[in-house]
Design a protein around this motif. Structure first.
Motif, PDB file in Angstrom:
ATOM      1  N   GLY A  44       5.046   1.251  -0.595  1.00 14.99           N
ATOM      2  CA  GLY A  44       5.562   0.950   0.721  1.00 14.99           C
ATOM      3  C   GLY A  44       6.811   0.464   0.743  1.00 14.99           C
ATOM      4  N   TRP A  45       7.081  -0.388  -0.224  1.00 11.86           N
ATOM      5  CA  TRP A  45       8.603  -0.673  -0.502  1.00 11.86           C
ATOM      6  C   TRP A  45       9.461   0.514  -0.559  1.00 11.86           C
ATOM      7  N   ARG A  46       9.244   1.214  -1.557  1.00 13.78           N
ATOM      8  CA  ARG A  46       9.971   2.470  -1.893  1.00 13.78           C
ATOM      9  C   ARG A  46      10.157   3.162  -0.614  1.00 13.78           C
ATOM     10  N   ALA A  47       9.171   3.466  -0.004  1.00 15.86           N
ATOM     11  CA  ALA A  47       9.210   4.565   1.139  1.00 15.86           C
ATOM     12  C   ALA A  47       9.911   3.713   2.359  1.00 15.86           C
ATOM     13  N   ARG A  48      10.110   2.457   2.404  1.00 10.64           N
ATOM     14  CA  ARG A  48      10.857   1.907   3.360  1.00 10.64           C
ATOM     15  C   ARG A  48      12.360   2.037   3.016  1.00 10.64           C
ATOM     16  N   TRP A  49      12.689   2.068   1.657  1.00  5.21           N
ATOM     17  CA  TRP A  49      13.990   2.162   1.322  1.00  5.21           C
ATOM     18  C   TRP A  49      14.532   3.887   0.969  1.00  5.21           C
ATOM     19  N   ALA A  50      13.461   4.694   1.083  1.00  2.32           N
ATOM     20  CA  ALA A  50      13.779   6.184   1.064  1.00  2.32           C
ATOM     21  C   ALA A  50      14.699   6.702   2.029  1.00  2.32           C
ATOM     22  N   GLY A  51      15.637   7.560   1.490  1.00  2.00           N
ATOM     23  CA  GLY A  51      16.676   7.955   2.497  1.00  2.00           C
ATOM     24  C   GLY A  51      17.748   7.190   2.743  1.00  2.00           C
ATOM     25  N   ILE A  52      18.072   6.202   2.199  1.00  2.00           N
ATOM     26  CA  ILE A  52      19.380   5.533   2.199  1.00  2.00           C
ATOM     27  C   ILE A  52      20.359   6.230   1.524  1.00  2.00           C
ATOM     28  N   GLY A  53      21.262   7.139   2.206  1.00  4.07           N
ATOM     29  CA  GLY A  53      22.287   7.912   1.716  1.00  4.07           C
ATOM     30  C   GLY A  53      23.108   7.367   0.746  1.00  4.07           C
ATOM     31  N   HIS A  54      23.643   6.104   0.753  1.00  2.09           N
ATOM     32  CA  HIS A  54      24.632   5.534   0.015  1.00  2.09           C
ATOM     33  C   HIS A  54      23.572   4.772  -1.294  1.00  2.09           C
ATOM     34  N   ALA A  55      22.409   4.939  -1.196  1.00  2.00           N
ATOM     35  CA  ALA A  55      21.838   4.002  -2.409  1.00  2.00           C
ATOM     36  C   ALA A  55      20.486   4.952  -2.571  1.00  2.00           C
ATOM     37  N   PRO A  56      20.688   6.353  -3.183  1.00  3.61           N
ATOM     38  CA  PRO A  56      19.567   7.043  -3.352  1.00  3.61           C
ATOM     39  C   PRO A  56      18.558   6.640  -4.463  1.00  3.61           C
ATOM     40  N   ALA A  57      19.116   5.928  -5.379  1.00  3.17           N
ATOM     41  CA  ALA A  57      18.365   5.491  -6.586  1.00  3.17           C
ATOM     42  C   ALA A  57      17.731   4.274  -6.398  1.00  3.17           C
ATOM     43  N   ILE A 102      17.938  -4.436   5.457  1.00  6.96           N
ATOM     44  CA  ILE A 102      16.885  -3.492   5.597  1.00  6.96           C
ATOM     45  C   ILE A 102      15.792  -3.709   4.799  1.00  6.96           C
ATOM     46  N   PRO A 103      14.838  -4.656   5.460  1.00  9.08           N
ATOM     47  CA  PRO A 103      13.621  -5.284   4.556  1.00  9.08           C
ATOM     48  C   PRO A 103      12.569  -4.148   4.109  1.00  9.08           C
ATOM     49  N   GLY A 104      12.342  -4.143   2.795  1.00  2.25           N
ATOM     50  CA  GLY A 104      11.347  -3.418   2.053  1.00  2.25           C
ATOM     51  C   GLY A 104      10.149  -4.262   1.856  1.00  2.25           C
ATOM     52  N   GLY A 105      10.519  -5.138   1.197  1.00  2.00           N
ATOM     53  CA  GLY A 105       9.623  -5.868   0.435  1.00  2.00           C
ATOM     54  C   GLY A 105       8.509  -6.804   1.365  1.00  2.00           C
ATOM     55  N   ALA A 106       9.133  -7.673   2.262  1.00  2.00           N
ATOM     56  CA  ALA A 106       8.373  -8.405   3.067  1.00  2.00           C
ATOM     57  C   ALA A 106       7.747  -7.469   3.925  1.00  2.00           C
ATOM     58  N   PRO A 107       7.912  -6.763   4.507  1.00  2.00           N
ATOM     59  CA  PRO A 107       6.924  -5.848   5.322  1.00  2.00           C
ATOM     60  C   PRO A 107       5.877  -5.203   4.612  1.00  2.00           C
ATOM     61  N   SER A 108       6.251  -4.729   3.304  1.00  2.00           N
ATOM     62  CA  SER A 108       5.240  -3.999   2.536  1.00  2.00           C
ATOM     63  C   SER A 108       4.022  -5.114   2.219  1.00  2.00           C
ATOM     64  N   LEU A 109       4.528  -6.316   1.717  1.00  2.00           N
ATOM     65  CA  LEU A 109       3.848  -7.289   1.334  1.00  2.00           C
ATOM     66  C   LEU A 109       2.808  -7.644   2.744  1.00  2.00           C
ATOM     67  N   ASP A 110       3.571  -7.874   3.898  1.00  3.23           N
ATOM     68  CA  ASP A 110       2.604  -8.251   4.923  1.00  3.23           C
ATOM     69  C   ASP A 110       1.730  -7.089   5.377  1.00  3.23           C
ATOM     70  N   GLU A 111       2.136  -5.994   5.167  1.00  3.15           N
ATOM     71  CA  GLU A 111       1.029  -4.912   5.290  1.00  3.15           C
ATOM     72  C   GLU A 111      -0.017  -4.952   4.325  1.00  3.15           C
ATOM     73  N   GLN A 112       0.074  -5.384   3.300  1.00  2.48           N
ATOM     74  CA  GLN A 112      -1.114  -5.329   2.143  1.00  2.48           C
ATOM     75  C   GLN A 112      -2.032  -6.630   2.244  1.00  2.48           C
ATOM     76  N   ALA A 113      -1.260  -7.572   2.947  1.00  2.16           N
ATOM     77  CA  ALA A 113      -2.085  -8.950   2.621  1.00  2.16           C
ATOM     78  C   ALA A 113      -3.470  -8.937   3.125  1.00  2.16           C
ATOM     79  N   PRO A 114      -3.784  -8.546   4.520  1.00  3.19           N
ATOM     80  CA  PRO A 114      -5.144  -8.409   4.855  1.00  3.19           C
ATOM     81  C   PRO A 114      -6.104  -7.754   3.894  1.00  3.19           C
ATOM     82  N   ALA A 115      -5.635  -6.623   3.469  1.00  2.00           N
ATOM     83  CA  ALA A 115      -6.602  -5.885   2.632  1.00  2.00           C
ATOM     84  C   ALA A 115      -6.901  -6.560   1.224  1.00  2.00           C
ATOM     85  N   PHE A 116      -5.668  -7.202   0.555  1.00  6.64           N
ATOM     86  CA  PHE A 116      -5.862  -7.873  -0.527  1.00  6.64           C
ATOM     87  C   PHE A 116      -6.753  -9.122  -0.368  1.00  6.64           C
ATOM     88  N   ALA A 117      -6.741  -9.776   0.741  1.00  7.37           N
ATOM     89  CA  ALA A 117      -7.641 -10.908   0.909  1.00  7.37           C
ATOM     90  C   ALA A 117      -8.880 -10.485   1.166  1.00  7.37           C
TER      91      ALA A 117
END
Length: 132
Positions: A44-57, A102-117
């Motif tokens: 999820g984190w990678r997907a949220r940061w995909a396509g950032i032109g000046h930071a492709p890696a 450009i948050p990637g980690g926090a929303p990805s973690l929030d997204e997975q928290a219910p399924a993890f619990a």
């Protein structure tokens, strides 16, 4: 003195066996849940940061490591500062005075928290019921 009561409890041997079996399987089974969740947060984190032109890696710099401590397993998820563009992770996640986050980690973690619990709850039930 007052009234005395006598109580007979049966099945403690079976309970002891069930709890011992559950305890012996808890850590490896928990590791599987933590690993799967870390994989999903990373994706999820990678997907949220995909396509950032000046930071492709930058998306490729996001990964996770498992850490084992006595009786526990933990995952550390995030950009590897030694990977190409990984040192930019904090700037993108939290922003700077001149750049909005450009948050990637926090929303990805929030997204997975219910399924993890839920997965941990289901695991606990399976372990105690002897179905794991």
């Amino acid at each position: 003195m007052g009234d005395e009561f006598e109580v007979t409890v049966t099945g403690l041997g079976e309970l002891d066996v069930t709890l011992s079996r559950a305890a012996s399987r808890a850590l490896p089974e928990t590791e599987a849940v933590v690993t799967r969740t870390a994989e999903l947060v990373t994706q999820g984190w990678r997907a949220r940061w995909a396509g950032i032109g000046h930071a492709p890696a930058l998306p490729a710099a996001v990964g996770f490591d498992l850490y084992h401590l006595p009786g526990s397993v933990r995952a550390r998820i995030g950009p590897d500062k030694n990977a190409r563009q990984g040192a930019l992770g904090n700037i993108f996640e939290y922003g700077t005075v001149n750049n909005p986050p450009i948050p990637g980690g926090a929303p990805s973690l929030d997204e997975q928290a219910p399924a993890f619990a839920s997965a941990l709850d289901a695991l606990a039930a399976r372990l105690v019921e002897g179905d794991a």
